[in-house]
Design an enzyme around this catalytic site. Structure first.
Site, PDB file in Angstrom:
ATOM      1  N   ASP A  13     -17.306 -40.978  25.819  1.00 55.61           N
ATOM      2  CA  ASP A  13     -17.516 -40.536  24.454  1.00 55.61           C
ATOM      3  C   ASP A  13     -19.026 -40.502  24.193  1.00 55.61           C
ATOM      4  OD1 ASP A  13     -17.148 -40.320  21.580  1.00 55.61           O
ATOM      5  OD2 ASP A  13     -17.594 -42.472  21.524  1.00 55.61           O
ATOM      6  N   ASP A  31     -20.959 -40.574  20.502  1.00 53.49           N
ATOM      7  CA  ASP A  31     -21.493 -41.429  19.433  1.00 53.49           C
ATOM      8  C   ASP A  31     -20.958 -42.854  19.505  1.00 53.49           C
ATOM      9  OD1 ASP A  31     -22.935 -39.268  18.152  1.00 53.49           O
ATOM     10  OD2 ASP A  31     -20.952 -38.486  17.610  1.00 53.49           O
ATOM     11  N   ASN A  82     -15.904 -35.290  19.641  1.00 56.70           N
ATOM     12  CA  ASN A  82     -15.515 -34.501  18.457  1.00 56.70           C
ATOM     13  C   ASN A  82     -16.756 -34.278  17.605  1.00 56.70           C
ATOM     14  OD1 ASN A  82     -12.833 -34.576  19.156  1.00 56.70           O
ATOM     15  ND2 ASN A  82     -12.247 -36.132  17.654  1.00 56.70           N
ATOM     16  N   GLN A  83     -17.028 -33.035  17.219  1.00 53.57           N
ATOM     17  CA  GLN A  83     -18.174 -32.755  16.354  1.00 53.57           C
ATOM     18  C   GLN A  83     -17.730 -31.888  15.166  1.00 53.57           C
ATOM     19  OE1 GLN A  83     -21.046 -34.266  16.472  1.00 53.57           O
ATOM     20  NE2 GLN A  83     -20.507 -35.394  18.330  1.00 53.57           N
ATOM     21  N   CYS A  87     -15.461 -30.630  20.586  1.00 50.39           N
ATOM     22  CA  CYS A  87     -14.566 -29.918  19.680  1.00 50.39           C
ATOM     23  C   CYS A  87     -15.326 -29.663  18.380  1.00 50.39           C
ATOM     24  CB  CYS A  87     -13.317 -30.738  19.404  1.00 50.39           C
ATOM     25  SG  CYS A  87     -12.412 -30.121  17.958  1.00 50.39           S
ATOM     26  N   CYS A 115      -8.027 -29.269  20.860  1.00 46.89           N
ATOM     27  CA  CYS A 115      -9.133 -29.911  21.580  1.00 46.89           C
ATOM     28  C   CYS A 115      -9.756 -31.093  20.842  1.00 46.89           C
ATOM     29  CB  CYS A 115     -10.192 -28.878  21.983  1.00 46.89           C
ATOM     30  SG  CYS A 115     -11.028 -28.008  20.657  1.00 46.89           S
ATOM     31  N   ARG A 116      -9.383 -31.314  19.586  1.00 53.08           N
ATOM     32  CA  ARG A 116      -9.937 -32.456  18.868  1.00 53.08           C
ATOM     33  C   ARG A 116      -9.287 -33.740  19.382  1.00 53.08           C
ATOM     34  NH1 ARG A 116     -12.430 -34.207  14.158  1.00 53.08           N
ATOM     35  NH2 ARG A 116     -11.293 -35.773  12.998  1.00 53.08           N
ATOM     36  N   LYS A 117     -10.123 -34.661  19.868  1.00 53.74           N
ATOM     37  CA  LYS A 117      -9.570 -35.937  20.353  1.00 53.74           C
ATOM     38  C   LYS A 117      -8.705 -36.571  19.267  1.00 53.74           C
ATOM     39  CE  LYS A 117     -13.691 -37.874  21.462  1.00 53.74           C
ATOM     40  NZ  LYS A 117     -14.688 -38.847  21.999  1.00 53.74           N
TER      41      LYS A 117
HETATM   42 ZN    ZN Z   1     -10.999 -28.451  18.533  1.00 55.70          ZN
END
Ligand code: ZN
Length: 442
Positions: free
Chosen positions: A255, A257, A298-299, A336, A357-359
């Protein structure tokens, strides 16, 4: 596809090992010349028509390999006059009427083990004139860098003499392994000195036909005695062939952050990107092992319209630069940009979707598996939130929760990590030392 190997250089930097009587490509790793290893690698990928450009002490190369039959390949030679060196590409002049298809172009002092079929596929898919095999290295600050866009189109070279303290950059270097289209030979018009970088690739970049094929495979130049010793060590450990992408890879996914950089909530500006102490050492340990190192993050700030894709790229350049200054690198990063909830001011509506795709959804992992032929059952996910642990669960990996960043305090999922560690360096040690009986803290 044929291959052309440039073995004509003089190699003065490594003459303390080779002496003045052995050409550099004949330097041995485990009793066989580097050039032999290259030829065997080509043969393994089904490439058996090979031309070797020889110059200084070239007779030693010709006497060893002859016509290649005893090695199961077909070798021809272009012999340069040692008193009239033609640079890195001038000898291609003699091949103008002999090559009628795209071809592999290799520098003979690079130790490689590459799945050329995969590289060829990339080359043709992009309809490239030149494909450069690129990779991050442990010293980007003093390397010539390849600058490419998000579609892997090469935009320029960033020369090592540029003052890079003033800007951030991706850690991406040309490995000396290329595929040229037959049209590139049109750039060699006379029997004179040519540089493949300046005289072939640079003009083609302007046409948008040069692509960067980013690979985690082994390709190390043996230009100095230190690097030569390192290659021998990697060869003895079996690391070199393990990294060939025709084989299943092990990966440590991490990961971003709170795991790599200090946790600041939503990180919106590159100036907020600061590494957690010890992270570079941890990642360097991964780099020296059989595991790949890939970042999964994830962003949602992209979907929320708070940061643009270019600004996020700048943040990642900063991260790669900081790691690179310490001799560490990541093999890749997947993020993501989405977020499921609509209705906020300034949001990017088309990214406000429920994505895969978002964790903890597994879309990014699936993409990495496809790109790098990863075996998830032998891979790990390391992170500071329950999302990371859930992701590992969803994709069949082992998980390690870190006590840095959020330290699992996000409380989004009720999960049981395989291990809990104080920080990334500790976690990587768990993986690399395979400390199976480590007691769960907390
Ligand atoms: Zn995504």
């Amino acid at each position: 596809m044929k291959a052309v190997i440039q073995a004509g250089g003089k190699g003065t930097r490594i003459s303390s090992i080779t002496g003045d009587n052995i050409p550099k490509p004949m330097l041995e790793i485990s009793n066989y010349p580097i050039l032999y290893h290259q030829i065997m690698n080509l043969k393994k990928s089904g490439i058996k028509d090979i031309t070797i450009i020889v110059g200084h002490l070239g007779n030693i190369i010709q006497e060893y390999f002859e016509d290649g039959k005893k090695f199961g390949v077909n070798i021809t030679y272009v012999v340069e006059d040692p008193n009239k060196p033609l640079g890195t590409a001038g000898a291609l002049y003699y091949l103008k009427n002999k090559i009628d298809d795209d071809f592999i172009f290799l520098l003979a002092d690079v130790f490689i083990d590459i799945d050329f079929k995969k590289m060829e596929y990339f080359h043709y898919k992009n309809d490239a004139d030149v494909t450069l095999l690129t990779h991050p290295n442990s010293h980007p600050y003093d390397s010539d860098l390849v600058v490419s866009d998000k579609n892997n189109k090469v935009l320029k070279f960033d020369h090592k003499t540029n003052d890079r303290t003033k800007y951030n950059y991706h850690n991406l270097v040309n490995a000396g392994v290329m595929i040229f289209s037959k049209e590139t030979l049109n750039y060699i018009q006379e029997e004179k000195k040519y540089s493949y970088e300046k005289d072939i690739i640079a003009p083609l970049i302007k046409n948008g036909k040069v692509f960067s094929y980013k690979s985690s495979e082994y390709a190390k130049d043996m230009g100095t005695p230190e690097r030569y010793i390192m290659v021998q060590k990697d060869y003895d450990n079996g690391l070199i062939e393990l990294k060939n992408l025709s084989r299943k890879q092990k990966c440590i996914f991490i990961d971003r952050d709170g795991t790599i950089n200090k946790y600041v909530g939503f990180l919106r500006n590159e100036s907020q990107m600061e590494l957690i102490p010890g992270v570079s050492t941890a990642i360097k340990n991964i780099n020296n092992s059989e595991y790949l190192c890939i970042v999964i993050t994830n962003q949602p700030i992209i979907a929320r319209g708070e940061v643009t894709v270019d600004q996020l790229d700048e943040i990642h350049k900063k991260m790669e630069k900081l790691l690179g200054n310490d001799g560490a690198y990541i093999n890749d990063l997947y993020y993501c940009p989405h977020h499921p909830d609509r209705g906020y001011e300034g949001e990017v509506t088309e990214l406000k979707v429920v994505c895969d795709c978002r964790k903890p959804s597994t879309g990014l992992i699936k993409k990495a598996v496809e790109d790098y032929n990863i075996d998830l059952s032998q891979s790990f996910m390391i992170g500071d939130s329950t999302l990371d642990i859930k992701l590992a669960e969803n994709s069949g990996m082992k998980s390690i929760l870190l006590l840095t960043g959020q330290a699992g305090g996000d409380g989004k999922y009720d999960v049981t990590p395989d291990y809990i560690c104080d920080n990334l360096i500790d976690a990587v040690n768990v993986v690399l030392n395979n400390e199976k009986e480590r007691i769960l803290k907390k």
